[in-house]
Design a protein around this motif. Structure first.
Motif, PDB file in Angstrom:
ATOM      1  N   UNK A  39       0.832  -1.196   0.000  1.00  8.55           N
ATOM      2  CA  UNK A  39       0.000   0.000   0.000  1.00  8.55           C
ATOM      3  C   UNK A  39       0.871   1.252   0.000  1.00  8.55           C
ATOM      4  N   UNK A  40       1.925   1.243   0.805  1.00  3.80           N
ATOM      5  CA  UNK A  40       2.797   2.414   0.895  1.00  3.80           C
ATOM      6  C   UNK A  40       3.559   2.672  -0.406  1.00  3.80           C
ATOM      7  N   UNK A  41       4.136   1.636  -1.001  1.00  4.25           N
ATOM      8  CA  UNK A  41       4.905   1.841  -2.232  1.00  4.25           C
ATOM      9  C   UNK A  41       3.975   2.207  -3.390  1.00  4.25           C
ATOM     10  N   UNK A  42       2.759   1.649  -3.412  1.00  7.92           N
ATOM     11  CA  UNK A  42       1.821   2.016  -4.472  1.00  7.92           C
ATOM     12  C   UNK A  42       1.343   3.460  -4.298  1.00  7.92           C
ATOM     13  N   UNK A  43       1.160   3.892  -3.048  1.00 10.01           N
ATOM     14  CA  UNK A  43       0.814   5.291  -2.774  1.00 10.01           C
ATOM     15  C   UNK A  43       1.923   6.220  -3.273  1.00 10.01           C
ATOM     16  N   UNK A  44       3.175   5.852  -3.018  1.00  9.94           N
ATOM     17  CA  UNK A  44       4.293   6.685  -3.478  1.00  9.94           C
ATOM     18  C   UNK A  44       4.304   6.790  -4.997  1.00  9.94           C
ATOM     19  N   UNK A  45       4.114   5.665  -5.686  1.00  2.59           N
ATOM     20  CA  UNK A  45       4.120   5.676  -7.152  1.00  2.59           C
ATOM     21  C   UNK A  45       2.969   6.522  -7.693  1.00  2.59           C
ATOM     22  N   UNK A  46       1.793   6.356  -7.120  1.00  4.78           N
ATOM     23  CA  UNK A  46       0.637   7.141  -7.562  1.00  4.78           C
ATOM     24  C   UNK A  46       0.835   8.625  -7.341  1.00  4.78           C
ATOM     25  N   UNK A  47       1.386   8.973  -6.184  1.00  2.00           N
ATOM     26  CA  UNK A  47       1.644  10.383  -5.870  1.00  2.00           C
ATOM     27  C   UNK A  47       2.704  10.958  -6.800  1.00  2.00           C
ATOM     28  N   UNK A  48       3.745  10.190  -7.069  1.00  2.00           N
ATOM     29  CA  UNK A  48       4.783  10.663  -7.994  1.00  2.00           C
ATOM     30  C   UNK A  48       4.207  10.858  -9.388  1.00  2.00           C
ATOM     31  N   UNK A  49       3.232  10.029  -9.752  1.00  2.00           N
ATOM     32  CA  UNK A  49       2.621  10.132 -11.073  1.00  2.00           C
ATOM     33  C   UNK A  49       1.807  11.418 -11.223  1.00  2.00           C
ATOM     34  N   UNK A  50       0.913  11.701 -10.268  1.00  2.00           N
ATOM     35  CA  UNK A  50      -0.012  12.823 -10.458  1.00  2.00           C
ATOM     36  C   UNK A  50       0.236  14.017  -9.540  1.00  2.00           C
ATOM     37  N   UNK A  51       1.060  13.844  -8.492  1.00  3.61           N
ATOM     38  CA  UNK A  51       1.356  14.925  -7.549  1.00  3.61           C
ATOM     39  C   UNK A  51       0.088  15.538  -6.962  1.00  3.61           C
ATOM     40  N   UNK A  52      -0.874  14.651  -6.665  1.00  2.00           N
ATOM     41  CA  UNK A  52      -2.118  15.059  -6.027  1.00  2.00           C
ATOM     42  C   UNK A  52      -2.318  14.241  -4.759  1.00  2.00           C
TER      43      UNK A  52
END
Length: 134
Positions: A39-52
């Protein structure tokens, strides 16, 4: 920047060692701990993708294909798999490496879905303001 280029740049990898305090009575990584890492690493990837601001809204099937024993090195790899209007899916794979042997193998994989939120915690378009080329 194209969508695929942005996805590539957002790929996130996290490595850790499985120490005994992370294991169950079988001396293997707790499933819940593995899910928290995912969950944490997927959150980081998603945040890096959209910066939202993102929140986890669901997990699709998580497959525990191989037990991860204490004393192993693991690498969690997260990559944006698809993008909806206000949500995105991130695929996560955890690879197992034996500490004193060459090679690695896929141990766990799953999919996490996130929704982008504004300051009022209302869903907002994921791609808004990102200047993605068609």
């Amino acid at each position: 920047m194209t969508l695929e280029e942005r996805i590539q740049l957002a790929e996130t990898r996290v490595c850790t060692t499985v120490f005994p305090f992370l294991t169950n009575h079988h001396d293997t990584l707790f499933g819940g701990k593995a899910m928290a890492i995912m969950d944490e690493v997927s959150f980081m990837a998603g945040t890096r993708f959209c910066r939202k601001r993102l929140v986890t809204v669901s997990t699709d099937r998580i497959d525990f294909e191989k037990a991860i024993p204490s004393g192993s090195i693991i690498e969690a790899v997260a990559k944006v798999a698809s993008v909806g209007r206000t949500s995105l899916k991130v695929k996560v794979e955890i690879y197992l490496e034996k500490m004193y042997e060459e090679g690695r193998e896929l141990a766990i994989q799953g999919m996490f879905t996130f929704v982008a939120l504004d300051d009022d915690k209302k869903p907002i378009p994921v791609l808004e303001g990102l200047n993605i080329e068609a």
